[in-house]
Design an enzyme around this catalytic site. Structure first.
Site, PDB file in Angstrom:
ATOM      1  N   TRP A   1       0.841  -1.198   0.000  1.00  0.00           N
ATOM      2  CA  TRP A   1       0.000   0.000   0.000  1.00  0.00           C
ATOM      3  C   TRP A   1       0.874   1.245   0.000  1.00  0.00           C
ATOM      4  O   TRP A   1       1.985   1.222   0.511  1.00  0.00           O
ATOM      5  CB  TRP A   1      -0.930  -0.013   1.216  1.00  0.00           C
ATOM      6  CG  TRP A   1      -1.866  -1.158   1.240  1.00  0.00           C
ATOM      7  CD1 TRP A   1      -2.744  -1.568   0.240  1.00  0.00           C
ATOM      8  CD2 TRP A   1      -2.049  -2.078   2.303  1.00  0.00           C
ATOM      9  NE1 TRP A   1      -3.472  -2.655   0.626  1.00  0.00           N
ATOM     10  CE2 TRP A   1      -3.060  -2.992   1.903  1.00  0.00           C
ATOM     11  CE3 TRP A   1      -1.478  -2.237   3.557  1.00  0.00           C
ATOM     12  CZ2 TRP A   1      -3.498  -4.034   2.706  1.00  0.00           C
ATOM     13  CZ3 TRP A   1      -1.911  -3.276   4.363  1.00  0.00           C
ATOM     14  CH2 TRP A   1      -2.914  -4.152   3.936  1.00  0.00           C
TER      15      TRP A   1
ATOM     16  N   ILE B   1       2.473   2.587   3.348  1.00  0.00           N
ATOM     17  CA  ILE B   1       3.420   1.751   4.092  1.00  0.00           C
ATOM     18  C   ILE B   1       4.543   1.266   3.181  1.00  0.00           C
ATOM     19  O   ILE B   1       5.687   1.712   3.270  1.00  0.00           O
ATOM     20  CB  ILE B   1       2.687   0.557   4.744  1.00  0.00           C
ATOM     21  CG1 ILE B   1       1.618   1.054   5.727  1.00  0.00           C
ATOM     22  CG2 ILE B   1       3.683  -0.360   5.461  1.00  0.00           C
ATOM     23  CD1 ILE B   1       0.743  -0.042   6.305  1.00  0.00           C
ATOM     24  N   CYS B   2       4.221   0.325   2.300  1.00  0.00           N
ATOM     25  CA  CYS B   2       5.252  -0.355   1.520  1.00  0.00           C
ATOM     26  C   CYS B   2       5.813   0.476   0.375  1.00  0.00           C
ATOM     27  O   CYS B   2       6.818   0.084  -0.228  1.00  0.00           O
ATOM     28  CB  CYS B   2       4.703  -1.680   0.989  1.00  0.00           C
ATOM     29  SG  CYS B   2       4.293  -2.831   2.317  1.00  0.00           S
ATOM     30  N   VAL B   3       5.184   1.605   0.071  1.00  0.00           N
ATOM     31  CA  VAL B   3       5.748   2.536  -0.905  1.00  0.00           C
ATOM     32  C   VAL B   3       6.456   3.684  -0.199  1.00  0.00           C
ATOM     33  O   VAL B   3       7.600   4.013  -0.513  1.00  0.00           O
ATOM     34  CB  VAL B   3       4.654   3.080  -1.847  1.00  0.00           C
ATOM     35  CG1 VAL B   3       5.226   4.161  -2.767  1.00  0.00           C
ATOM     36  CG2 VAL B   3       4.057   1.951  -2.684  1.00  0.00           C
TER      37      VAL B   3
END
Length: 220
Positions: A117, A120-122
């Site tokens: 997402w 978070i992960c970006v």
């Protein structure tokens, strides 16, 4: 500090300087994607992956605990059938040394990221990579968050840190740069026709017009 200009011609992307990292486009993440229509994100990220193949841009595929969250979606994996995604436990992709090593080996400093997402992960790897000398571009319409607010706040936070937001079709335009670049015009055109929606339809129409002699049009 980033290494290149934020304005001017040098601020634009080129295939020769770019490296693409696609993060966690997996079933679990799509199941709680609410900032965008999931089919739109699938379309856009697959189009982006195909463009990277056309322009010979090194692409890193990565997943998080894929045995629980599911394998990378087939649309991306089909573009790189022989490439196994790096399966992480770290939430922050940039803390996984395997990913960083692959990026570093390319010698390229314009880092393009898309993933799920956004918040978070970006955001995490984008913000960390900035501090390590990369110019970071986030393809916002190939990313998504658990809510519209989550996605938007993540983009705002990254922009404040120095990340450049961009869309996948803008990446295509900057990589192509000149329609006389015949080595990639055909491939880029095919990707746009398949994944570009209305723009793809318009491109097909333009190509039809360009292929129609003026004398034939006048005779109708």
């Amino acid at each position: 500090m980033t290494r290149t200009a934020k304005v001017g011609l040098e601020a634009l992307l080129t295939p020769e300087e770019s490296v693409l990292v696609l993060i966690d486009h997996q079933p679990y993440q799509f199941a709680n994607l609410h900032s965008h229509e999931p089919t739109m994100i699938v379309n856009n990220v697959v189009g982006l992956a195909k463009l990277a193949k056309v322009f010979d841009v090194p692409t890193v595929l990565t997943t998080v605990i894929e045995e629980r969250g599911g394998n990378l979606i087939r649309g991306i994996q089909d573009v790189f059938p022989d490439q196994k995604p790096i399966n992480r436990t770290f939430i922050n992709t940039w803390q996984d040394r395997r990913v960083v090593d692959v990026v570093e080996k390319t010698g390229r400093k314009k880092l393009i990221i898309a993933g799920l997402w956004t918040e978070i992960c970006v955001a995490m790897p984008a913000i960390q990579a900035l501090d390590e000398g990369y110019d970071v571009f986030v393809v916002t319409d190939a990313c998504g968050g658990v809510t519209v607010e989550a996605h938007d706040m993540a983009v705002r936070r990254m922009v404040q840190a120095g990340v450049a937001p961009i869309t996948w079709m803008a990446v295509a335009g900057e990589w192509q740069r000149d329609w006389a670049r015949e080595s990639t015009t055909g491939g880029a055109g095919e990707v746009m026709a398949e994944h570009g929606g209305g723009s793809g339809v318009a491109l097909a129409w333009e190509l039809q017009l360009l292929a129609t002699p003026v004398a034939d049009v006048a005779a109708r």
